[in-house]
Design a protein around this motif. Sequence first.
Motif, mmCIF file in Angstrom:
data_model
loop_
_atom_site.group_PDB
_atom_site.id
_atom_site.type_symbol
_atom_site.label_atom_id
_atom_site.label_comp_id
_atom_site.label_asym_id
_atom_site.label_seq_id
_atom_site.Cartn_x
_atom_site.Cartn_y
_atom_site.Cartn_z
ATOM 1 N N HIS A 249 -18.788 17.088 -18.390
ATOM 2 C CA HIS A 249 -17.455 17.339 -17.844
ATOM 3 C C HIS A 249 -17.053 16.078 -17.103
ATOM 4 O O HIS A 249 -17.761 15.622 -16.202
ATOM 5 C CB HIS A 249 -17.462 18.529 -16.883
ATOM 6 C CG HIS A 249 -16.142 18.760 -16.205
ATOM 7 N ND1 HIS A 249 -15.082 19.379 -16.842
ATOM 8 C CD2 HIS A 249 -15.702 18.422 -14.962
ATOM 9 C CE1 HIS A 249 -14.043 19.435 -16.007
ATOM 10 N NE2 HIS A 249 -14.397 18.855 -14.869
ATOM 11 N N ARG B 131 -21.563 24.755 -18.695
ATOM 12 C CA ARG B 131 -20.347 23.946 -18.564
ATOM 13 C C ARG B 131 -19.105 24.821 -18.474
ATOM 14 O O ARG B 131 -18.197 24.554 -17.681
ATOM 15 C CB ARG B 131 -20.210 22.975 -19.737
ATOM 16 C CG ARG B 131 -18.994 22.053 -19.597
ATOM 17 C CD ARG B 131 -18.947 20.974 -20.644
ATOM 18 N NE ARG B 131 -18.712 21.508 -21.986
ATOM 19 C CZ ARG B 131 -18.493 20.738 -23.053
ATOM 20 N NH1 ARG B 131 -18.503 19.412 -22.921
ATOM 21 N NH2 ARG B 131 -18.292 21.279 -24.236
ATOM 22 N N ARG C 223 -16.546 24.870 -15.281
ATOM 23 C CA ARG C 223 -15.110 24.607 -15.399
ATOM 24 C C ARG C 223 -14.274 25.763 -14.870
ATOM 25 O O ARG C 223 -13.220 25.542 -14.257
ATOM 26 C CB ARG C 223 -14.762 24.317 -16.866
ATOM 27 C CG ARG C 223 -15.244 22.942 -17.325
ATOM 28 C CD ARG C 223 -15.019 22.730 -18.809
ATOM 29 N NE ARG C 223 -15.218 21.314 -19.174
ATOM 30 C CZ ARG C 223 -15.222 20.848 -20.419
ATOM 31 N NH1 ARG C 223 -15.037 21.700 -21.426
ATOM 32 N NH2 ARG C 223 -15.393 19.569 -20.662
#
Length: 200
Positions: A50, A69, A73
């Motif tokens: 990221h 991930r 996020r």
Amino acid sequence: MIGRLRGILISKQPPWLLLEVGGVGYELEAPMSTIYDLPSTGKEVILLTHYAVKEDSVALYGFMHEAERALFRNLLKVSGIGAKIALSVLSGVSTADFARLVHAGDVVALTKIPGIGKKTAERIVIELRDRIEGLGVSLTGTLGKSAGAPLDAAGEATVALQQLGYKPVEVTRLVQKVAAEGDSAESIIRKALRAALGAS
């Protein structure tokens, strides 16, 4: 935008990793859930990333699994949560354990993670409860396996836990409580985090 890196793991000093890709060294921050699953240094590894750009800084975060991930996020979208707290969440509980806490609305357990107060925990439950299954997070599973043991496992674990936001006095108590002879740093960290969260 950098979304994936494949290269040689040069060093791992939680939460920092150094990955060499085509002669270029990439410095990344990673949650303990990813660090548990990393191979030994000198080995090839593939990390999902990221890429974050702010007014005064650029940062790159690495994850072993897409669920990590995706959760990272989505946590960033919750008001009051930045990258440091999002990493603490992923370091404190597995994605599966986190999903169960959110589904159960267990605000008390969530507040045991460094950086998360009652109001933030309540926002997490409200904003992520309906989306948690869509993040690729399984409701069953365990934390990753630990890697090889370093020379000073307890010392390395102590430093890593302090970097995750735990106070020195609390870290010392946790490490002394859970550390066993022959444990790797990752194993001590994992047991300490479980103890801090009141898990069995």
